[in-house]
Motif scaffolding. Structure first.
Motif, PDB file in Angstrom:
ATOM      1  N   ALA A  18      37.482  76.438  49.874  1.00  0.00           N
ATOM      2  CA  ALA A  18      36.640  75.190  49.291  1.00  0.00           C
ATOM      3  C   ALA A  18      37.316  74.399  48.526  1.00  0.00           C
ATOM      4  O   ALA A  18      36.588  73.309  48.428  1.00  0.00           O
ATOM      5  N   ALA A  19      38.489  74.493  48.327  1.00  0.00           N
ATOM      6  CA  ALA A  19      39.090  73.862  47.104  1.00  0.00           C
ATOM      7  C   ALA A  19      39.680  72.645  47.814  1.00  0.00           C
ATOM      8  O   ALA A  19      39.668  71.436  47.368  1.00  0.00           O
ATOM      9  N   ASN A  20      39.846  72.486  49.097  1.00  0.00           N
ATOM     10  CA  ASN A  20      40.653  71.202  50.118  1.00  0.00           C
ATOM     11  C   ASN A  20      39.343  70.509  49.928  1.00  0.00           C
ATOM     12  O   ASN A  20      38.085  70.131  49.556  1.00  0.00           O
ATOM     13  N   THR A  21      39.621  69.050  49.012  1.00  0.00           N
ATOM     14  CA  THR A  21      38.597  67.936  49.345  1.00  0.00           C
ATOM     15  C   THR A  21      38.108  67.583  51.070  1.00  0.00           C
ATOM     16  O   THR A  21      37.142  66.839  50.457  1.00  0.00           O
ATOM     17  N   ASN A  22      38.479  68.097  51.979  1.00  0.00           N
ATOM     18  CA  ASN A  22      37.604  68.087  53.033  1.00  0.00           C
ATOM     19  C   ASN A  22      36.735  68.827  53.692  1.00  0.00           C
ATOM     20  O   ASN A  22      36.534  69.264  54.576  1.00  0.00           O
ATOM     21  N   VAL A  23      36.503  70.364  52.250  1.00  0.00           N
ATOM     22  CA  VAL A  23      35.676  70.772  52.515  1.00  0.00           C
ATOM     23  C   VAL A  23      34.156  71.163  51.548  1.00  0.00           C
ATOM     24  O   VAL A  23      34.748  70.444  50.442  1.00  0.00           O
ATOM     25  N   ILE A  24      33.432  71.068  51.722  1.00  0.00           N
ATOM     26  CA  ILE A  24      31.662  71.239  50.548  1.00  0.00           C
ATOM     27  C   ILE A  24      31.851  72.130  50.024  1.00  0.00           C
ATOM     28  O   ILE A  24      32.304  73.457  51.345  1.00  0.00           O
ATOM     29  N   ALA A  25      32.220  72.513  49.095  1.00  0.00           N
ATOM     30  CA  ALA A  25      32.605  73.983  48.256  1.00  0.00           C
ATOM     31  C   ALA A  25      30.674  74.332  47.661  1.00  0.00           C
ATOM     32  O   ALA A  25      29.887  73.401  46.969  1.00  0.00           O
ATOM     33  N   VAL A  26      31.138  75.315  48.070  1.00  0.00           N
ATOM     34  CA  VAL A  26      29.367  76.030  47.831  1.00  0.00           C
ATOM     35  C   VAL A  26      29.271  77.249  47.094  1.00  0.00           C
ATOM     36  O   VAL A  26      29.709  78.223  47.063  1.00  0.00           O
ATOM     37  N   SER A  27      28.526  76.869  45.945  1.00  0.00           N
ATOM     38  CA  SER A  27      28.453  77.666  44.628  1.00  0.00           C
ATOM     39  C   SER A  27      27.276  78.752  45.412  1.00  0.00           C
ATOM     40  O   SER A  27      26.116  78.710  45.775  1.00  0.00           O
ATOM     41  N   ALA A  28      26.846  79.814  44.365  1.00  0.00           N
ATOM     42  CA  ALA A  28      25.907  80.671  44.641  1.00  0.00           C
ATOM     43  C   ALA A  28      24.891  81.328  43.438  1.00  0.00           C
ATOM     44  O   ALA A  28      25.594  80.770  42.454  1.00  0.00           O
ATOM     45  N   THR A  29      23.721  81.184  43.681  1.00  0.00           N
ATOM     46  CA  THR A  29      22.981  81.714  42.754  1.00  0.00           C
ATOM     47  C   THR A  29      22.210  82.895  42.689  1.00  0.00           C
ATOM     48  O   THR A  29      22.334  83.765  43.528  1.00  0.00           O
ATOM     49  N   ASP A  30      22.019  83.931  41.974  1.00  0.00           N
ATOM     50  CA  ASP A  30      20.968  84.768  41.864  1.00  0.00           C
ATOM     51  C   ASP A  30      20.046  84.717  42.161  1.00  0.00           C
ATOM     52  O   ASP A  30      19.166  84.174  42.844  1.00  0.00           O
ATOM     53  N   ALA A  31      19.727  86.218  42.381  1.00  0.00           N
ATOM     54  CA  ALA A  31      17.699  86.588  42.294  1.00  0.00           C
ATOM     55  C   ALA A  31      16.715  85.726  42.310  1.00  0.00           C
ATOM     56  O   ALA A  31      15.889  85.555  42.457  1.00  0.00           O
ATOM     57  N   GLY A  32      17.379  85.058  40.898  1.00  0.00           N
ATOM     58  CA  GLY A  32      16.315  84.539  39.873  1.00  0.00           C
ATOM     59  C   GLY A  32      16.507  83.307  39.884  1.00  0.00           C
ATOM     60  O   GLY A  32      15.906  82.574  39.084  1.00  0.00           O
ATOM     61  N   ASP A  33      17.504  82.538  41.061  1.00  0.00           N
ATOM     62  CA  ASP A  33      17.646  81.552  40.998  1.00  0.00           C
ATOM     63  C   ASP A  33      18.465  80.798  40.038  1.00  0.00           C
ATOM     64  O   ASP A  33      18.407  79.585  39.854  1.00  0.00           O
ATOM     65  N   ARG A  34      19.048  81.441  39.417  1.00  0.00           N
ATOM     66  CA  ARG A  34      20.223  80.668  38.339  1.00  0.00           C
ATOM     67  C   ARG A  34      21.074  80.872  39.141  1.00  0.00           C
ATOM     68  O   ARG A  34      21.903  81.761  39.898  1.00  0.00           O
ATOM     69  N   LEU A  35      22.296  79.884  38.690  1.00  0.00           N
ATOM     70  CA  LEU A  35      24.009  80.130  38.569  1.00  0.00           C
ATOM     71  C   LEU A  35      24.557  81.540  39.100  1.00  0.00           C
ATOM     72  O   LEU A  35      24.265  82.297  37.595  1.00  0.00           O
ATOM     73  N   PHE A  36      24.887  81.855  39.458  1.00  0.00           N
ATOM     74  CA  PHE A  36      25.071  83.569  39.999  1.00  0.00           C
ATOM     75  C   PHE A  36      26.442  83.560  38.933  1.00  0.00           C
ATOM     76  O   PHE A  36      27.922  82.782  39.084  1.00  0.00           O
ATOM     77  N   ALA A  37      26.564  84.771  37.993  1.00  0.00           N
ATOM     78  CA  ALA A  37      27.668  84.367  36.788  1.00  0.00           C
ATOM     79  C   ALA A  37      28.562  84.901  37.594  1.00  0.00           C
ATOM     80  O   ALA A  37      30.086  84.546  37.245  1.00  0.00           O
ATOM     81  N   ALA A  38      29.350  85.656  38.820  1.00  0.00           N
ATOM     82  CA  ALA A  38      30.525  85.305  39.252  1.00  0.00           C
ATOM     83  C   ALA A  38      30.848  84.483  40.264  1.00  0.00           C
ATOM     84  O   ALA A  38      32.513  84.536  40.181  1.00  0.00           O
ATOM     85  N   SER A  39      30.049  83.818  40.786  1.00  0.00           N
ATOM     86  CA  SER A  39      30.355  82.154  40.536  1.00  0.00           C
ATOM     87  C   SER A  39      31.804  81.542  40.286  1.00  0.00           C
ATOM     88  O   SER A  39      31.569  80.898  39.364  1.00  0.00           O
ATOM     89  N   ASN A  40      32.098  80.934  41.569  1.00  0.00           N
ATOM     90  CA  ASN A  40      33.005  79.610  40.445  1.00  0.00           C
ATOM     91  C   ASN A  40      32.983  78.681  40.809  1.00  0.00           C
ATOM     92  O   ASN A  40      31.400  78.493  41.107  1.00  0.00           O
ATOM     93  N   ARG A  41      33.151  77.862  39.915  1.00  0.00           N
ATOM     94  CA  ARG A  41      32.504  76.465  39.358  1.00  0.00           C
ATOM     95  C   ARG A  41      33.986  75.466  38.914  1.00  0.00           C
ATOM     96  O   ARG A  41      34.936  75.475  39.448  1.00  0.00           O
ATOM     97  N   GLY A  42      33.031  74.169  39.227  1.00  0.00           N
ATOM     98  CA  GLY A  42      33.715  73.084  38.944  1.00  0.00           C
ATOM     99  C   GLY A  42      33.251  71.714  39.804  1.00  0.00           C
ATOM    100  O   GLY A  42      32.060  71.816  40.768  1.00  0.00           O
TER     101      GLY A  42
END
Length: 64
Positions: A18-42
């Motif tokens: 996911a960190a490759n500049t040619n890749v679209i990195a996707v983070s995750a949301t939780d069941a409440g549609d909030r950013l998943f607490a364990a998800s990587n960010r950047g």
């Protein structure tokens, strides 16, 4: 190419592929549609998608 950003937490260094500049990195949301607490960010993460309750394809054992 699209890849999951990972679930190593918000302080994790960028993870590949996911960190490759040619890749679209996707983070995750939780069941409440909030950013998943364990998800990587950047700054390179461009998409956030449902991270719980998804149905995903998986390989099956050949029974022949």
């Amino acid at each position: 190419m699209v890849a999951a950003a990972g679930n190593a937490g918000p302080k994790s260094p960028p993870l590949y592929p996911a960190a490759n500049t040619n890749v679209i990195a996707v983070s995750a949301t939780d069941a409440g549609d909030r950013l998943f607490a364990a998800s990587n960010r950047g700054a390179s993460h461009r998409v956030v998608g449902a991270g719980r309750g998804d149905i995903l394809p998986a390989p099956t054992k050949n029974t022949r």
